[in-house]
Design a protein around this motif. Structure first.
Motif, PDB file in Angstrom:
ATOM      1  N   ARG A 117       0.909  -1.323  -0.111  1.00 15.86           N
ATOM      2  CA  ARG A 117       0.015   0.132   0.110  1.00 15.86           C
ATOM      3  C   ARG A 117       0.832   1.386   0.036  1.00 15.86           C
ATOM      4  O   ARG A 117       1.098   2.115   1.118  1.00 15.86           O
ATOM      5  N   LYS A 228       2.942   5.942   4.908  1.00 17.41           N
ATOM      6  CA  LYS A 228       2.178   6.207   5.791  1.00 17.41           C
ATOM      7  C   LYS A 228       2.311   7.343   6.964  1.00 17.41           C
ATOM      8  O   LYS A 228       1.412   8.158   7.340  1.00 17.41           O
ATOM      9  N   CYS A 230       2.538   7.533   9.986  1.00 18.31           N
ATOM     10  CA  CYS A 230       1.821   7.469  11.171  1.00 18.31           C
ATOM     11  C   CYS A 230       1.702   5.919  11.666  1.00 18.31           C
ATOM     12  O   CYS A 230       1.085   5.047  10.920  1.00 18.31           O
ATOM     13  N   SER A 232      -0.298   4.230  13.580  1.00 19.26           N
ATOM     14  CA  SER A 232      -1.737   3.821  13.601  1.00 19.26           C
ATOM     15  C   SER A 232      -2.199   3.276  11.843  1.00 19.26           C
ATOM     16  O   SER A 232      -3.149   2.373  11.954  1.00 19.26           O
ATOM     17  N   ARG A 233      -1.739   3.781  10.798  1.00 15.76           N
ATOM     18  CA  ARG A 233      -1.852   3.569   9.546  1.00 15.76           C
ATOM     19  C   ARG A 233      -1.115   2.349   9.071  1.00 15.76           C
ATOM     20  O   ARG A 233      -1.282   1.897   7.977  1.00 15.76           O
ATOM     21  N   SER A 235       0.546  -1.477   8.415  1.00 14.09           N
ATOM     22  CA  SER A 235       0.127  -2.500   8.449  1.00 14.09           C
ATOM     23  C   SER A 235       0.639  -3.221   9.691  1.00 14.09           C
ATOM     24  O   SER A 235       1.606  -3.006  10.526  1.00 14.09           O
TER      25      SER A 235
END
Length: 456
Positions: A117, A228, A230, A232-233, A235
């Protein structure tokens, strides 16, 4: 439809008469490419102008194998016995070996259905769990750019410390050499005692550790972090790799600081606590396939050496320049054991469950790794008269493509060198070959009646 490497495993090639499908076996192709690289590298290192003094064909082949598998075990000192040409050959083999394996590993992950991603996403075609030729080319290009960017940063950082000490030409060359060797987790050094001269130099040791930790995390992890930005984002996979890597590094540093603090031949011989902490950090993170050292490996206590055996066996992250059974395999086995002891039917972490197939893959990887090490230790024990710990250390170092040694490498002899060469090659290619096999294997739909079978 069964999963396969479309356009990698089999793709259509146009001909003047007719179109026909040509099948390619990626693990065999990778092995053949590595053998060709090793053979070519050995021939180049055997040239008269590649060495200060002539080396034997076995010494040249061993060095080439160690470079291509990014291990770092040597039978001929790199800095004093190889000329600039010979050293550049070694650097080229390291770069090709590291990038080649990382590219193949990422493609294997894609074939297993792992989604990247990222902003410029590499998409596995979910309907068939396939990788197209376009995706393969894009992945290879992205990985090369990732490696180039990381190495450029490393060269700049190390130049800041080497150039003032050694001058522009030698300083830049040392920065280039150690950057490529560190990022690819190769462990080759231009000094017979590796980086021991810089044991208290925070700039050099921290820059080198940053390079091989980045290479050991791999393309997928680093790119997702950059994308990302972050926690929390991220994987679950990336979170697990980051937390486990941090935990292993901190625990290893603390353990080595404790075990070696009073050893006058290692940490005990350093003046300040800061130097001891820095040396413990470097020696704690390097066993997971980097292969550099700032302390005398042969002078380490037995406890530290045994700890390093575990770290070398675990290795780095999947899809990286590191080897070993990989951090993910280690975490899955620990999680599976915890789940069993708690009576849980599913293995899980971060509120996500793992399939039984994933657990079996981890078990197979670890079992094969232990089998390779056992055969290697048994073979070397019959060929080399040395302490068992030293022999086991040599074999595990070769399997994990680490490059650390307690002095056994120089005593191997021809037969022993062949054993270590084989272990290096299997340790480097084996887990990826297993991953590919698990990807394209035929699933059996036959089920048999359950039976009771005592365990433990």
């Amino acid at each position: 439809m069964k999963a396969k490497f479309l356009d990698l495993v089999s793709h259509r090639t146009s001909g003047t008469d007719s179109n026909r499908e040509r099948r390619i076996n990626p693990p065999r192709l990778l092995l053949e490419a590595f053998l060709v690289l090793i053979g070519l590298g050995a021939c180049l290192l055997k040239l008269p102008f590649a060495t200060v003094e002539p080396v034997t064909w076995m010494e040249a082949a061993f060095t080439a194998t160690s470079a291509v598998t990014v291990t770092g075990l040597i039978v001929v000192d790199t800095g004093s016995q190889y000329t600039l040409f010979g050293q550049l050959v070694i650097l080229t083999l390291i770069q090709l070996g590291g990038l080649g394996l990382m590219t193949f590993a990422v493609l294997t992950a894609l074939a297993l259905g792992f989604k990247l991603r990222l902003q410029h996403q590499l998409v596995a075609q979910e309907a068939f769990n396939e990788i197209s030729l376009h995706t393969a080319r894009k992945a290879g290009g992205s990985i090369a750019l990732f490696a180039l960017a990381a190495e450029c940063i490393g060269i700049v950082l190390l130049s800041l410390f080497f150039v003032p000490e050694l001058g522009w030409s030698e300083g830049l060359y040392q920065a280039l050499f150690y950057t490529i060797s560190a990022f690819n987790n190769a462990g080759f050094a231009l000094s017979p005692d590796s980086l021991s001269a810089y044991v208290g130099h925070a700039g050099i040791t921290l820059s080198v550790t940053a390079l091989f930790i980045t290479g050991g995390l791999g393309y997928i992890v680093v790119m997702e972090i950059l994308d990302k930005r972050c926690w929390s984002r991220l994987s679950v996979y990336v979170k697990v790799i980051l937390l486990t890597t941090l935990l292993l590094n901190l625990v290893a540093t603390a353990a080595i600081l404790f075990l070696e603090f009073g050893n006058p031949a290692t940490l005990g011989g350093l003046d300040s606590f800061g130097d001891k902490l820095l040396a413990a950090w470097f020696q704690g993170v390097t066993p997971r396939t980097a292969g550099f050292n700032t302390l005398d490996i042969g002078a380490l206590t037995a406890g530290t050496s045994v700890l390093m055996l575990l770290l070398m066996f675990i290795g780095g992250a999947p899809n990286s320049t590191a080897s070993g059974i990989k951090v993910s395999t280690f975490v899955i086995l620990i999680a599976a054991t915890r789940s069993f002891l708690r009576g849980h039917l599913k293995v899980s972490f971060f509120r996500r469950s793992l399939s039984s197939e994933t657990v079996l893959k981890a078990l197979a990887t670890a079992t094969i790794g232990m089998a390779v090490i056992f055969v290697g230790v048994l073979s070397l024990s019959m060929l080399v008269e040395d302490e068992f710990l030293d022999i086991a250390f040599e074999v595990v170092s070769a399997f994990g493509t680490v490059g650390l040694s307690r002095g056994t490498t120089s005593e191997l002899g021809t037969a022993g060198q062949l054993v270590i060469m084989a272990v290096m090659l299997v340790g480097r290619l084996g887990p990826l070959t297993l991953g590919y096999t698990l990807t394209v294997r035929r699933k059996s739909h036959v089920q048999y009646a359950n039976t009771e079978f005592p365990v433990g």
